[in-house]
Design an enzyme around this catalytic site. Sequence first.
Site, PDB file in Angstrom:
ATOM      1  N   TYR A 176       5.174   4.559  -8.827  1.00  0.00           N
ATOM      2  CA  TYR A 176       4.259   3.591  -8.216  1.00  0.00           C
ATOM      3  C   TYR A 176       2.809   3.837  -8.641  1.00  0.00           C
ATOM      4  O   TYR A 176       1.882   3.596  -7.876  1.00  0.00           O
ATOM      5  CB  TYR A 176       4.395   3.596  -6.684  1.00  0.00           C
ATOM      6  CG  TYR A 176       5.831   3.486  -6.232  1.00  0.00           C
ATOM      7  CD1 TYR A 176       6.527   2.290  -6.356  1.00  0.00           C
ATOM      8  CD2 TYR A 176       6.516   4.586  -5.715  1.00  0.00           C
ATOM      9  CE1 TYR A 176       7.858   2.193  -5.978  1.00  0.00           C
ATOM     10  CE2 TYR A 176       7.855   4.493  -5.329  1.00  0.00           C
ATOM     11  CZ  TYR A 176       8.515   3.301  -5.466  1.00  0.00           C
ATOM     12  OH  TYR A 176       9.828   3.207  -5.094  1.00  0.00           O
ATOM     13  N   GLY A 217      14.286   6.866  -1.025  1.00  0.00           N
ATOM     14  CA  GLY A 217      13.372   7.413  -0.028  1.00  0.00           C
ATOM     15  C   GLY A 217      13.295   8.919   0.059  1.00  0.00           C
ATOM     16  O   GLY A 217      12.661   9.446   0.977  1.00  0.00           O
ATOM     17  N   ARG A 247      -2.427   4.295  -5.021  1.00  0.00           N
ATOM     18  CA  ARG A 247      -1.787   4.991  -3.896  1.00  0.00           C
ATOM     19  C   ARG A 247      -2.793   5.659  -2.946  1.00  0.00           C
ATOM     20  O   ARG A 247      -2.661   5.537  -1.724  1.00  0.00           O
ATOM     21  CB  ARG A 247      -0.757   6.029  -4.374  1.00  0.00           C
ATOM     22  CG  ARG A 247       0.424   5.447  -5.125  1.00  0.00           C
ATOM     23  CD  ARG A 247       1.606   6.398  -5.227  1.00  0.00           C
ATOM     24  NE  ARG A 247       2.367   6.457  -3.991  1.00  0.00           N
ATOM     25  CZ  ARG A 247       2.313   7.434  -3.124  1.00  0.00           C
ATOM     26  NH1 ARG A 247       1.559   8.484  -3.349  1.00  0.00           N
ATOM     27  NH2 ARG A 247       2.999   7.392  -2.015  1.00  0.00           N
ATOM     28  N   TYR A 251      -2.376   3.713   0.586  1.00  0.00           N
ATOM     29  CA  TYR A 251      -1.577   4.425   1.605  1.00  0.00           C
ATOM     30  C   TYR A 251      -2.310   5.631   2.187  1.00  0.00           C
ATOM     31  O   TYR A 251      -1.730   6.359   2.987  1.00  0.00           O
ATOM     32  CB  TYR A 251      -0.276   4.963   0.987  1.00  0.00           C
ATOM     33  CG  TYR A 251       0.546   3.939   0.257  1.00  0.00           C
ATOM     34  CD1 TYR A 251       1.178   2.913   0.945  1.00  0.00           C
ATOM     35  CD2 TYR A 251       0.697   4.003  -1.123  1.00  0.00           C
ATOM     36  CE1 TYR A 251       1.937   1.967   0.272  1.00  0.00           C
ATOM     37  CE2 TYR A 251       1.467   3.061  -1.802  1.00  0.00           C
ATOM     38  CZ  TYR A 251       2.076   2.055  -1.096  1.00  0.00           C
ATOM     39  OH  TYR A 251       2.831   1.125  -1.767  1.00  0.00           O
ATOM     40  N   GLY A 288      13.873   6.469  -6.291  1.00  0.00           N
ATOM     41  CA  GLY A 288      12.810   6.104  -7.237  1.00  0.00           C
ATOM     42  C   GLY A 288      11.893   7.290  -7.439  1.00  0.00           C
ATOM     43  O   GLY A 288      11.937   8.006  -8.433  1.00  0.00           O
ATOM     44  N   GLU A 324      19.614   5.099  -4.097  1.00  0.00           N
ATOM     45  CA  GLU A 324      18.682   4.417  -5.008  1.00  0.00           C
ATOM     46  C   GLU A 324      17.353   5.182  -5.078  1.00  0.00           C
ATOM     47  O   GLU A 324      16.321   4.694  -4.605  1.00  0.00           O
ATOM     48  CB  GLU A 324      18.414   2.993  -4.491  1.00  0.00           C
ATOM     49  CG  GLU A 324      19.649   2.147  -4.301  1.00  0.00           C
ATOM     50  CD  GLU A 324      19.422   0.993  -3.322  1.00  0.00           C
ATOM     51  OE1 GLU A 324      18.313   0.863  -2.755  1.00  0.00           O
ATOM     52  OE2 GLU A 324      20.377   0.228  -3.111  1.00  0.00           O
ATOM     53  N   CYS A 346     -15.611  -2.206  -8.528  1.00  0.00           N
ATOM     54  CA  CYS A 346     -16.617  -2.683  -7.575  1.00  0.00           C
ATOM     55  C   CYS A 346     -16.001  -2.859  -6.194  1.00  0.00           C
ATOM     56  O   CYS A 346     -15.907  -3.974  -5.650  1.00  0.00           O
ATOM     57  CB  CYS A 346     -17.244  -3.975  -8.085  1.00  0.00           C
ATOM     58  SG  CYS A 346     -18.018  -3.714  -9.671  1.00  0.00           S
ATOM     59  N   GLU A 347     -15.498  -1.791  -5.684  1.00  0.00           N
ATOM     60  CA  GLU A 347     -14.915  -1.669  -4.342  1.00  0.00           C
ATOM     61  C   GLU A 347     -15.046  -0.188  -4.009  1.00  0.00           C
ATOM     62  O   GLU A 347     -15.240   0.633  -4.910  1.00  0.00           O
ATOM     63  CB  GLU A 347     -13.403  -1.947  -4.358  1.00  0.00           C
ATOM     64  CG  GLU A 347     -12.987  -3.293  -4.803  1.00  0.00           C
ATOM     65  CD  GLU A 347     -12.725  -4.258  -3.661  1.00  0.00           C
ATOM     66  OE1 GLU A 347     -12.703  -3.828  -2.487  1.00  0.00           O
ATOM     67  OE2 GLU A 347     -12.562  -5.440  -3.966  1.00  0.00           O
TER      68      GLU A 347
END
Length: 403
Positions: free
Chosen positions: A360, A222, A302, A306, A265, A263, A332-333
Site C-alpha cells: 500500500y 490481515g 500511509r 492512517y 497482502g 488472502e 502543498c498540504e
Amino acid sequence: MPLQLSNEQLKDAANEFGTPVYVYHAERIKEQYENLLEAFKDTDVKFFYAAKALTNLHILRYVKSIGCNVDCSSINEVKLALLAGFEPSAILYTSNNISFDEIEEAKQIGVSINIDSISNLKKFGNKFGHRYPVGVRLRPNIMAGGNLKISTGHSASKFGVPVEDIDEILKVQEKTNLHIRTLHIHTGSEIKDVEVFAKGIEVLFEAVRHFPEVEVIDLGGGFKVPYMPGEEATDIELLGKKVKEEFEWYEKKDGRHLQVWFEPGKFLVSEAGYFITRVNVLKESGEITFAGVDSGLNHFIRPMFYGAYHEIENISNPSGKKRKYNVVGNICETDTFAEDRLLPEIREGDLLVFRNAGAYGFEMSSNYNSRFKPAEVMLKGGKAHLIRRREILDDLLRSQQEI
Ligand code: LLP
C-alpha cells in the site's frame, strides 16, 4: 534474522535510478511465503496474494513463480494477474459494491469469485443458477485491531453480507439454485490477535451448517507486520496450530472436510519494500527542525492517512549524532511523515529510507500537485531491475483530450 537489503544496496539503487524510488526485495517475499507454508503445513490450505498491496507485473510474476495464487480487488487486477501468467484457476476475485457487469466478466474469464451483496447474489443466481460455484463474503460483526479505517468486519462496516442475513442468502439459494462453494470473511488489516481469527472461524462454523455445498472457508488477509520497533507480527505459528485444531475438530464433529484459504497482502510484501527519498531542504522553526524530502503524501500516504508509523533511516549518515526532526513532504498540504523523530544528523542531500513500504505504498500513490509517480525497482538475485520507470510529463498528459 529475516532477509534485508543493506544500506549500500539501497544507496546504489537511489544513485542508479534516482529518488524518490520504491525498492522491493524479491527473496524477502519468498521468505514470507515460505513462513506461511511452514506455519500451515498441517492444514489443507491455499494462499492467494492480495494483489492490491502491490500490483507491479514483475511482483505478480514473482509471486506466481514461488507458487502462490492471487486475490484481486478489481477486474483490472484480474487482467493484470492474467498478464502475469496466472491461470484463471489460481485467481480469486474478492471485491465490494461492484457492478454486476464486472462479476460477469470475471465469470467469463473463469476465476473464483466472492460476492458481497444480496443484490449481486440474486443477479448471479438468476443468470447462472447452479452452473458456476461462487463464494459469499459475510460480515461477521467482529472488530479487528484498533484502526477503524482498516477494520472491515465490524457491525457498521460496508463490507459483505451481514451474518444475521443468512436467511436472505438461503432464500436466494433456494430460489435460484445458486451454487455456494465458499464462505468468506475479511475482518481487517493488521490483526495481531489470533483470537480475532478464531472468532471469525467460530462465526463461519456456525454459518456453514446452512450450506451443505460449501467446501472452502476463506479467512481473508490481515496478518500484522511490525511497523514500530518492538512491535510484533501476528504469531502465524500459533495461528497455524489454532486453524489446524479448529478445522480438525469441525471435521470430526460434522464429518465435513473444509479447505482453508487466506488472502495475505501486507504479510507478503510489506517488509520487502523500502521507499527512498532525498532531503531537499532543512528548515529550523523554534524547537522544530523540518527535514523536507523530495516526496510527500502523493507517493506514500500511509503515515498521513492512517497515522501509520514507519521506521526512517538516514542511510547517508547512519552514525551521525542523533537529533529530533519532523520529516515532511513537498506537497502543498500538511504531509508529515514523522514528528519528533530521533534520527542521525540529517544534511540536505541525505537519503532517508522508509521501511516496511512494500504494501500500500506505491499502490496508493497519486499525481497530486502534478508530480510524477516514483520509479519502482526490484532486487532479485542481488541484481537491481527497474520495474517501473519514473513518470514524465507525457504521462500526466496522456489521457487528457483536445477539445
Ligand atoms: N482480502 C481482502 C478482501 C481485502 O480487502 C484485503 C485488504 C486483503 C485481503 C489483504 O489484507 P492485508 O493482508 O494486506 O492486510 N491500505 C491499508 C490496508 C487496506 C487493506 C484493504 N484490504 C493499509 O495501508 O494499511
